[in-house]
Design a protein around this motif. Structure first.
Motif: not given
Length: 93
Positions: A53-61, A63-74
């Motif tokens: 199964k391929v998990q795509r890149d996504r935008i997360g956050h 939790p401490q700063t609530n700023r968006p971060i890029q999560i790479t797919g795997k």
């Protein structure tokens, strides 16, 4: 059960030298790995199926700063047990 324990059981069951059983186990796992890397599905009737199964890149956050971060797919390996294995593990169902 570890790979070495499984190898010992294979050698005992088929009465072959441990080294031969190790070669067989390595060949099986190498073949399965190559198939998954190629995107193939591995189906073992009565046991189950392995799929990639391929998990795509996504935008997360954060939790401490609530700023968006890029999560790479795997790529992930999924296993779905076959009916026979499921029935053995869950006889009451």
């Amino acid at each position: 059960m570890t790979k070495s324990e499984l190898t010992k059981k294979l050698a005992e069951q088929f009465k072959i030298p441990l080294r031969h059983a190790q070669l067989v186990m390595d060949a099986i796992f190498d073949t399965m790995t190559d198939a998954l890397l190629a995107g193939d599905k591995i189906i073992m009737r009565g046991f189950g199926a392995f799929t990639l199964k391929v998990q795509r890149d996504r935008i997360g956050h954060n939790p401490q700063t609530n700023r968006p971060i890029q999560i790479t797919g795997k790529r992930l390996i999924a296993f779905k047990p076959g009916r026979a294995l499921f029935a053995l593990l869950n006889p009451e169902i």
